[in-house]
Design a protein around this motif. Structure first.
Motif, mmCIF file in Angstrom:
data_model
loop_
_atom_site.group_PDB
_atom_site.id
_atom_site.type_symbol
_atom_site.label_atom_id
_atom_site.label_comp_id
_atom_site.label_asym_id
_atom_site.label_seq_id
_atom_site.Cartn_x
_atom_site.Cartn_y
_atom_site.Cartn_z
ATOM 1 N N SER A 39 0.863 -1.184 0.000
ATOM 2 C CA SER A 39 0.000 0.000 0.000
ATOM 3 C C SER A 39 0.897 1.231 0.000
ATOM 4 O O SER A 39 2.046 1.177 0.451
ATOM 5 N N ILE A 40 0.381 2.334 -0.503
ATOM 6 C CA ILE A 40 1.150 3.575 -0.582
ATOM 7 C C ILE A 40 0.483 4.631 0.287
ATOM 8 O O ILE A 40 -0.690 4.956 0.097
ATOM 9 N N GLU A 41 1.242 5.157 1.231
ATOM 10 C CA GLU A 41 0.709 6.185 2.132
ATOM 11 C C GLU A 41 0.915 7.569 1.531
ATOM 12 O O GLU A 41 1.999 7.914 1.065
ATOM 13 N N ILE A 42 -0.160 8.367 1.575
ATOM 14 C CA ILE A 42 -0.128 9.720 1.025
ATOM 15 C C ILE A 42 -0.618 10.699 2.090
ATOM 16 O O ILE A 42 -1.622 10.452 2.749
ATOM 17 N N ILE A 43 0.114 11.800 2.248
ATOM 18 C CA ILE A 43 -0.268 12.847 3.203
ATOM 19 C C ILE A 43 -1.141 13.856 2.468
ATOM 20 O O ILE A 43 -0.817 14.266 1.340
ATOM 21 N N PRO A 44 -2.266 14.285 3.050
ATOM 22 C CA PRO A 44 -3.188 15.183 2.343
ATOM 23 C C PRO A 44 -2.684 16.627 2.252
ATOM 24 O O PRO A 44 -3.295 17.569 2.753
ATOM 25 N N LEU A 45 -1.542 16.800 1.595
ATOM 26 C CA LEU A 45 -0.990 18.119 1.319
ATOM 27 C C LEU A 45 -1.533 18.629 -0.016
ATOM 28 O O LEU A 45 -2.176 17.889 -0.764
ATOM 29 N N LYS A 46 -1.233 19.852 -0.336
ATOM 30 C CA LYS A 46 -1.653 20.430 -1.611
ATOM 31 C C LYS A 46 -1.080 19.602 -2.751
ATOM 32 O O LYS A 46 0.104 19.286 -2.768
ATOM 33 N N GLY A 47 -1.915 19.248 -3.699
ATOM 34 C CA GLY A 47 -1.473 18.461 -4.845
ATOM 35 C C GLY A 47 -1.540 16.962 -4.641
ATOM 36 O O GLY A 47 -1.277 16.190 -5.577
ATOM 37 N N ALA A 48 -1.911 16.522 -3.435
ATOM 38 C CA ALA A 48 -1.923 15.084 -3.151
ATOM 39 C C ALA A 48 -3.022 14.361 -3.924
ATOM 40 O O ALA A 48 -2.870 13.177 -4.240
ATOM 41 N N GLU A 49 -4.122 15.041 -4.226
ATOM 42 C CA GLU A 49 -5.199 14.392 -4.969
ATOM 43 C C GLU A 49 -4.708 13.931 -6.338
ATOM 44 O O GLU A 49 -5.009 12.821 -6.785
ATOM 45 N N THR A 59 -3.729 -0.870 -6.416
ATOM 46 C CA THR A 59 -2.833 -0.583 -5.285
ATOM 47 C C THR A 59 -3.574 0.241 -4.250
ATOM 48 O O THR A 59 -4.162 1.278 -4.574
ATOM 49 N N THR A 60 -3.558 -0.205 -3.009
ATOM 50 C CA THR A 60 -4.270 0.487 -1.931
ATOM 51 C C THR A 60 -3.592 1.806 -1.596
ATOM 52 O O THR A 60 -2.367 1.883 -1.469
ATOM 53 N N VAL A 61 -4.407 2.835 -1.428
ATOM 54 C CA VAL A 61 -3.923 4.158 -1.041
ATOM 55 C C VAL A 61 -4.339 4.424 0.403
ATOM 56 O O VAL A 61 -5.521 4.315 0.746
ATOM 57 N N ALA A 62 -3.376 4.740 1.246
ATOM 58 C CA ALA A 62 -3.658 5.106 2.635
ATOM 59 C C ALA A 62 -3.556 6.617 2.770
ATOM 60 O O ALA A 62 -2.558 7.217 2.359
ATOM 61 N N ILE A 63 -4.575 7.245 3.330
ATOM 62 C CA ILE A 63 -4.602 8.697 3.504
ATOM 63 C C ILE A 63 -4.419 9.017 4.985
ATOM 64 O O ILE A 63 -5.214 8.589 5.822
ATOM 65 N N THR A 64 -3.380 9.764 5.303
ATOM 66 C CA THR A 64 -3.078 10.053 6.695
ATOM 67 C C THR A 64 -3.942 11.196 7.231
ATOM 68 O O THR A 64 -4.680 11.849 6.489
ATOM 69 N N CYS A 65 -3.819 11.424 8.537
ATOM 70 C CA CYS A 65 -4.473 12.571 9.158
ATOM 71 C C CYS A 65 -3.441 13.290 10.020
ATOM 72 O O CYS A 65 -2.473 12.697 10.483
ATOM 73 N N SER A 66 -3.666 14.569 10.221
ATOM 74 C CA SER A 66 -2.708 15.379 10.972
ATOM 75 C C SER A 66 -3.429 16.489 11.709
ATOM 76 O O SER A 66 -4.365 17.091 11.168
ATOM 77 N N PRO A 67 -3.028 16.792 12.951
ATOM 78 C CA PRO A 67 -3.635 17.911 13.678
ATOM 79 C C PRO A 67 -3.507 19.227 12.924
ATOM 80 O O PRO A 67 -4.323 20.138 13.094
ATOM 81 N N LYS A 68 -2.487 19.322 12.081
ATOM 82 C CA LYS A 68 -2.262 20.553 11.321
ATOM 83 C C LYS A 68 -3.365 20.791 10.303
ATOM 84 O O LYS A 68 -3.705 21.934 10.000
ATOM 85 N N PHE A 69 -3.934 19.715 9.746
ATOM 86 C CA PHE A 69 -4.912 19.855 8.665
ATOM 87 C C PHE A 69 -6.336 19.505 9.079
ATOM 88 O O PHE A 69 -7.291 19.951 8.452
ATOM 89 N N GLY A 70 -6.495 18.654 10.099
ATOM 90 C CA GLY A 70 -7.829 18.289 10.544
ATOM 91 C C GLY A 70 -8.414 17.106 9.800
ATOM 92 O O GLY A 70 -7.960 16.746 8.706
ATOM 93 N N LEU A 71 -9.434 16.492 10.386
ATOM 94 C CA LEU A 71 -10.043 15.295 9.815
ATOM 95 C C LEU A 71 -10.815 15.569 8.531
ATOM 96 O O LEU A 71 -10.931 14.694 7.674
#
Length: 303
Positions: A39-49, A59-71
């Motif tokens: 699986s490939i982990e992707i951080i929801p930053l600008k351009g991640a889509e 291929t499975t995509v894992a989307i992380t979460c961060s206090p900086k960006f919110g759920l």
């Protein structure tokens, strides 16, 4: 360009030969098997889509979460990945959930999108947003309602955590495993540490299948820079303690995950110790990650 391509081909043929030698002692789950189940982990930053959209649909995509960006940011990227036809595993950090209703809202949103797998972590926030402080509390709460999630993953830390003692981490893992279906190791750079920890964990009663978490291939200096920027690994100090990184950083070498995987399999049997897959921390360097997967798959097919 041609000499470089030949060199890469020769390199991977050598690695394939080494893989086959290791597999001859295992005869079960191989390095190739776990790479195919990556699986490939992707951080929801600008351009991640856009980056997630180019990942092959199988291929499975894992989307992380961060206090900086919110759920909400995580949910938006999950929705985008589902629109592009991907199987998605959202991350949910306990410290980012305020109340029961927020948990139920998050789960309802992902299941409405056709997501049936969830990865639950404690989270890195200094202070919890609400009542939930650790992953176990979220896992227990999920058991209180019919949520529609079929598979749940949790984290484990073979090389430790900069803020939590090893005893506390292991006790938490034992408590969490009754609610989970698999575990993913945090960034690992030390084959002996991974192998030793896994043997210890199995002896102590941890039965969850493991997906080995490794950084995707990229320059070590870039790995350190990105990890600090997005908060993975906590700090340069944490990353620099990982065996093999310091020398490579000073020499400007690229980090190669296949070397690590082969070294791990020299020490343990993936079959006997229930290693089922690979989780690639892409640091959003998705093109590089896909290129690596393509090259390793190409070697297998060429054989």
């Amino acid at each position: 360009m041609r000499p470089k391509q030949v060199a890469l081909s020769e390199l991977f043929q050598l690695k394939k030969a080494e893989t086959e030698m290791v597999q001859s002692a295992d005869r079960g789950i191989s390095v190739d098997d776990i790479v195919r189940n990556a699986s490939i982990e992707i951080i929801p930053l600008k351009g991640a889509e856009e980056k997630a959209a180019v990942v092959p649909a199988d291929t499975t995509v894992a989307i992380t979460c961060s206090p900086k960006f919110g759920l909400l940011r995580t949910l938006n990227h999950v929705a985008a990945a589902r629109r592009s036809g991907h199987r998605v595993v959202p991350h949910l950090a306990a410290r980012m959930v305020e109340e029961r209703r927020d948990l139920r809202h998050f789960v309802r949103r992902i299941t409405d999108l056709g997501v049936d797998e969830l990865f639950v972590i404690g989270g890195d926030g200094e202070e919890p947003a609400g009542r939930f402080k650790e992953a176990t509390e979220i896992l227990q709460e999920l058991g209180e309602f019919d949520h529609g999630v079929c598979k749940i993953g949790i984290g484990c830390y073979p090389e430790g955590h900069p803020k939590i003692s090893e005893d506390v981490l292991f006790d938490a893992l034992l408590r969490k495993q009754q609610y989970a279906d698999y575990m993913v190791s945090q960034l690992c750079f030390d084959a002996s540490a991974m192998a030793g920890w896994l043997r210890f964990a199995r002896d102590r009663g941890v039965t969850l299948p493991l997906r080995i978490g490794v950084a995707a291939p990229l320059q070590v200096r870039k790995l350190v820079e990105l990890s600090v920027k997005i908060g993975v690994g906590q700090s340069v100090r944490f990353l620099s303690k990982q065996h093999g990184l310091v020398g490579n950083l000073l020499l400007g070498r690229a980090y190669e995950p296949m070397d690590l995987l082969l070294a791990i399999q020299k020490e343990i049997s993936f079959t006997d110790l229930s290693v089922e897959g690979l989780h690639l921390f892409s640091f959003n360097q998705v093109d590089t990650t896909l290129d690596w997967l393509s090259r390793t798959s190409g070697v297998e097919e060429a054989g």
